[in-house]
Write a protein that holds these residues in place. Structure first.
Motif, PDB file in Angstrom:
ATOM      1  N   VAL A  60       0.832  -1.193   0.000  1.00 21.01           N
ATOM      2  CA  VAL A  60       0.000   0.000   0.000  1.00 21.01           C
ATOM      3  C   VAL A  60       0.874   1.254   0.000  1.00 21.01           C
ATOM      4  CG1 VAL A  60      -1.643   1.365   1.361  1.00 21.01           C
ATOM      5  CG2 VAL A  60      -2.009  -1.089   1.064  1.00 21.01           C
TER       6      VAL A  60
ATOM      7  N   THR B  21      -7.584  -7.367  -5.026  1.00 21.84           N
ATOM      8  CA  THR B  21      -6.243  -7.214  -4.470  1.00 21.84           C
ATOM      9  C   THR B  21      -6.326  -6.900  -2.987  1.00 21.84           C
ATOM     10  OG1 THR B  21      -5.461  -6.343  -6.588  1.00 21.84           O
ATOM     11  CG2 THR B  21      -4.070  -5.955  -4.663  1.00 21.84           C
ATOM     12  N   ASP B  22      -5.593  -7.661  -2.167  1.00 22.82           N
ATOM     13  CA  ASP B  22      -5.589  -7.378  -0.731  1.00 22.82           C
ATOM     14  C   ASP B  22      -4.494  -6.359  -0.409  1.00 22.82           C
ATOM     15  OD1 ASP B  22      -3.141  -8.699  -0.622  1.00 22.82           O
ATOM     16  OD2 ASP B  22      -3.947 -10.515   0.282  1.00 22.82           O
ATOM     17  N   LYS B  23      -4.324  -6.040   0.878  1.00 16.99           N
ATOM     18  CA  LYS B  23      -3.402  -4.972   1.264  1.00 16.99           C
ATOM     19  C   LYS B  23      -1.938  -5.325   1.023  1.00 16.99           C
ATOM     20  CE  LYS B  23      -3.032  -6.290   6.163  1.00 16.99           C
ATOM     21  NZ  LYS B  23      -3.218  -5.809   7.540  1.00 16.99           N
TER      22      LYS B  23
ATOM     23  N   LYS C 215     -13.665  -5.042  -3.637  1.00 12.63           N
ATOM     24  CA  LYS C 215     -13.900  -5.745  -2.384  1.00 12.63           C
ATOM     25  C   LYS C 215     -15.395  -5.847  -2.099  1.00 12.63           C
ATOM     26  CE  LYS C 215     -13.903  -2.054   1.127  1.00 12.63           C
ATOM     27  NZ  LYS C 215     -13.321  -1.628   2.423  1.00 12.63           N
TER      28      LYS C 215
ATOM     29  N   CYS D 114      -7.880  -1.605   0.558  1.00 12.81           N
ATOM     30  CA  CYS D 114      -6.804  -2.510   0.972  1.00 12.81           C
ATOM     31  C   CYS D 114      -6.578  -2.619   2.478  1.00 12.81           C
ATOM     32  CB  CYS D 114      -5.495  -2.074   0.313  1.00 12.81           C
ATOM     33  SG  CYS D 114      -5.521  -2.122  -1.492  1.00 12.81           S
ATOM     34  N   ASN D 115      -6.898  -1.588   3.246  1.00 11.64           N
ATOM     35  CA  ASN D 115      -6.592  -1.603   4.678  1.00 11.64           C
ATOM     36  C   ASN D 115      -7.759  -2.137   5.499  1.00 11.64           C
ATOM     37  OD1 ASN D 115      -4.273  -0.377   3.845  1.00 11.64           O
ATOM     38  ND2 ASN D 115      -4.384   1.336   5.268  1.00 11.64           N
TER      39      ASN D 115
ATOM     40  N   LEU E 246      -9.103  -2.164  -8.100  1.00 12.24           N
ATOM     41  CA  LEU E 246      -9.202  -2.657  -6.732  1.00 12.24           C
ATOM     42  C   LEU E 246     -10.671  -2.947  -6.442  1.00 12.24           C
ATOM     43  CD1 LEU E 246      -6.872  -0.047  -4.950  1.00 12.24           C
ATOM     44  CD2 LEU E 246      -6.288  -2.365  -5.716  1.00 12.24           C
TER      45      LEU E 246
END
Length: 228
Positions: free
Chosen positions: A28, A176-178, A111, A47-48, A109
């Motif tokens: 990040v 995409t994760d953090k 989620k 991401c966070n 990105l």
């Protein structure tokens, strides 16, 4: 007394740290380099993970508000007419319509949010105008986490259009994760489709009463044009 002062100072330090620092991963930290404040907030939003030891990322409502402000600050209808090179008199056979929605693919990105809705950093706006013998299409696809955007224009004669429809399907996407890792998920997406001989035009859409009525109106107009 001295102990109390120390404890107060420690609490104050902890509050300061929490309010001024994010739990950014190395990925990040690298991703937000060179981005403006809003773009950094979007990256952290996707991401966070919330933490009691760090500053929280923006909420779902705050992200939607940020997106809404961006949409309202850009006159996409005027951009469309300018890019297509048409004026009001040329496209007055029916009221123009517009569709919009998130785009999910590998360069965005994404989620699943707390309200169980999927959101993405990539968004798409499409405007459609109706002339006497053809329809004009403008599409703008942009990112909320960077400056990238793509414009597309198309013109279709009514005689070549075979159908207007919304398709709903399950897609495999990578979020995409953090830490920058890709995670595969299946989500339901809605897409508006203009079918013409040999090809088709697709755009993201949020299904609601407006989109349903708009498509029914387009189908009625198409029948009239083909029968006239």
């Amino acid at each position: 007394m001295g102990l109390i002062i120390i404890l107060v100072a420690l609490v104050a330090l902890w509050v300061w740290w929490k309010m001024s620092h994010y739990n950014d991963s190395p990925w990040v930290k690298n991703r937000i380099k060179g981005r403006n404040k809003d773009q950094q907030a979007v990256i952290r939003y996707f991401c966070n993970e919330p933490s009691c030891l760090s500053k929280k990322p923006i909420t779902d409502d705050e992200y939607e508000a940020m997106l809404s402000n961006f949409l309202n600050s850009n006159d996409f209808k005027q951009k469309a007419m300018s890019k297509l090179g048409v004026d009001e008199d040329e496209v007055k056979d029916a009221d123009p319509i517009h569709f919009e929605g998130y785009r999910f693919d590998n360069d965005s990105l994404s989620k699943k949010c707390e309200d169980d809705l999927w959101r993405s950093s990539k968004y798409q706006v499409t405007w459609i105008f109706f002339g006497k013998s053809q329809l004009f299409v403008y599409q703008n696809t942009f990112f909320m986490d960077e400056d990238g955007r793509k414009e597309r224009t198309e013109e279709y004669f009514y005689k070549d259009v075979t159908n207007f429809s919304i398709t709903s399907e399950t897609e495999d996407i990578e979020a995409t994760d953090k830490n920058g890792n890709k995670m595969k998920f299946k989500i339901e997406t809605d897409t508006f489709v203009i079918k013409v001989y040999g090809e088709k035009f697709e755009c993201s859409v949020r299904k609601n009463d407006y989109t349903e009525k708009a498509i029914q109106g387009m189908k009625a107009l198409l029948r009239d044009k083909k029968n006239s």
